[in-house]
Write an enzyme that holds these catalytic residues in place. Structure first.
Site, PDB file in Angstrom:
ATOM      1  N   HIS A  90      -8.095  17.619 -44.288  1.00 25.26           N
ATOM      2  CA  HIS A  90      -7.776  18.179 -42.970  1.00 25.26           C
ATOM      3  C   HIS A  90      -6.927  19.433 -43.190  1.00 25.26           C
ATOM      4  CE1 HIS A  90      -7.055  18.638 -38.842  1.00 25.26           C
ATOM      5  NE2 HIS A  90      -6.962  17.373 -38.474  1.00 25.26           N
ATOM      6  N   ASP A 104     -14.341  11.793 -37.583  1.00 23.63           N
ATOM      7  CA  ASP A 104     -13.085  11.435 -38.236  1.00 23.63           C
ATOM      8  C   ASP A 104     -12.691  10.002 -37.861  1.00 23.63           C
ATOM      9  OD1 ASP A 104     -10.852  11.657 -39.837  1.00 23.63           O
ATOM     10  OD2 ASP A 104      -9.803  13.083 -38.573  1.00 23.63           O
ATOM     11  N   ASP A 148      -8.391  12.531 -48.644  1.00 18.36           N
ATOM     12  CA  ASP A 148      -7.897  12.268 -47.286  1.00 18.36           C
ATOM     13  C   ASP A 148      -6.595  13.030 -47.054  1.00 18.36           C
ATOM     14  OD1 ASP A 148      -8.176  11.094 -44.717  1.00 18.36           O
ATOM     15  OD2 ASP A 148      -6.624   9.632 -45.210  1.00 18.36           O
TER      16      ASP A 148
END
Length: 419
Positions: A63, A152, A304
């Site tokens: 992200h 997500d 992640d």
């Protein structure tokens, strides 16, 4: 631009030089010469003790918070952090502000990542604005280079997932699912068991993952769709994926790096950097994840990577956000595990992740594009605040000694290496 890698062991099963110590000369982004000894006075030399060179690594889940929350991360800082961690390719999540659900957002990300050593691969949203109601313009995004689609952590109902799997079949898109039944897991934040009992924090039971995996597998089978399971965290989940693969279903899977390294006992100290989703599970689950990686049930490992600022992490565990920064430390943290196997990890990061993301292999052969990760596997180092490239500090590895450092990466005709 000329780059000369000196005396590096090639770890690439697709290369004729696999397992050999070679010099590699790269000229203008392509591998020009591979030989036991190369002299080139005009080249920038990369030297080190016990160097290893592999095909460039791929992360399928990070992200970057850009657009919308650039105070946490930007495309530039995220790609720089990825390069530090050895990645030449990073797939970025669509859960930004605005959501990446159309070609204009894709074009923005690709434009921002131009001329960087690490390539960016936008993941497109499955539903419009990730609301779980109507399918996004997936084919339009596919035409602009998107190969992976995900909402997500947002749950998808059965009807939406069914339609997404059918729709993506028309253009070979791949649907990514995070398996968690929110009606069972609710506001759970630690594993149901020792962690929830000793901390008094809300429990997240493994049955919430198991039931959702079973549903998603049935839908993939019914539609004959291609599905990728992200964030598998428990032993029974591994067993379900293993069985599905043995039956020839079009299934791949990944595991988050922290779930391989830590078990639920890590949260007993209430360190919010261990508040992640899925939560850390039992030690037996952690071991099962490694076994799944070793037998090919789990294809790859993802970072992640999720940056959060102090206001979101330096608070009570209950109120902290889920996630931490991992791109710079994936390999070096894994290398501290007793289960660590160098060839296994390299294959997972450099070869198998490529197949999932439809990124072509670039074997280490003369004439091929230089898409390389260079590392020193035995070097020990401490991850201190001054080494953080991301714009936040939410890492469980701060101040800890890690093993194995990235010397540099080469990709897109660029070299990114430590000083």
């Amino acid at each position: 631009m000329k780059i000369l890698i000196k005396k590096a062991t090639v770890l690439d099963p697709s290369s004729n030089f696999n397992g050999k110590v070679m010099d590699i000369l790269i000229v203008d982004g392509k591998i020009d010469t591979i030989s036991s000894d190369i002299a080139e006075t005009e080249a920038k030399e990369i030297v080190g003790e016990n160097l290893i060179v592999t095909q460039g690594w791929v992360d399928l889940k990070a992200h970057f918070c850009d657009p919308g929350e650039e105070h946490k991360e930007t495309i530039d800082s995220g790609l720089d952090a990825a390069a530090f961690g050895g990645y030449t390719h990073v797939a970025v999540l669509p859960s930004t502000q605005p959501v990446v659900d159309g070609k204009s957002q894709i074009e923005y990300l690709l434009r921002k990542a131009e001329n960087h050593a690490t390539s960016i691969h936008p993941i497109g949203a499955i539903t419009e604005k990730m609301k779980g109601e109507n399918l996004a313009e997936m084919y339009d995004m596919y035409q602009h280079g998107v190969r992976l689609f995900s909402d997500d952590l947002v749950p998808l109902n059965s009807g939406i997932l069914y339609r997404a799997l059918l729709y993506a079949k028309n253009f070979n898109g791949k649907i990514i699912v995070f398996s968690r039944d929110y009606s069972l897991a609710g506001n759970g934040m630690v594993n149901e068991g020792e962690a929830s009992t000793k901390t008094g924090l809300k429990a997240d039971p493994t049955i919430a993952e198991i039931i959702q995996i079973e549903r998603n597998l049935r839908l993939a089978e019914y539609t004959d769709g291609t599905i990728h399971f992200t964030g598998i965290s428990c032993a029974e989940g591994v067993d379900l994926i293993r069985k599905a693969k043995s039956q020839g279903k079009k299934v791949t899977a990944d595991v988050h790096v922290l779930n391989l390294i830590y078990s639920e006992t890590a949260v007993l100290g209430f360190d919010s950097n261990f508040k992640i989703m899925p939560p850390l599970r039992r030690e037996s689950d952690r071991i099962a994840l490694w076994e799944g990686l070793k037998d090919g049930t789990i294809d790859t490992i993802v970072s992640d990577h999720r940056p959060f600022d102090k206001e979101e992490k330096d608070v009570e565990f209950d109120n902290a956000s889920f996630g931490c920064i991992n791109l710079q430390t994936v390999f070096s943290a894994l290398a501290t595990c007793k289960e660590f196997d160098l060839n296994l990890i390299i294959k997972a990061l450099s070869i198998q992740a490529r197949a999932i993301a439809d990124i072509p292999e670039n074997p280490i052969q003369k004439g091929n594009k230089a898409d390389l990760t260079i590392l020193s596997p035995d070097e020990k180092w401490v991850f201190t605040k001054d080494k953080i490239i991301s714009q936040t500090e939410n890492s469980p590895f701060l101040g800890k000694e890690l093993k194995g450092s990235i010397v540099g990466i080469i990709n897109n005709g660029n070299l990114a290496c430590r000083e």
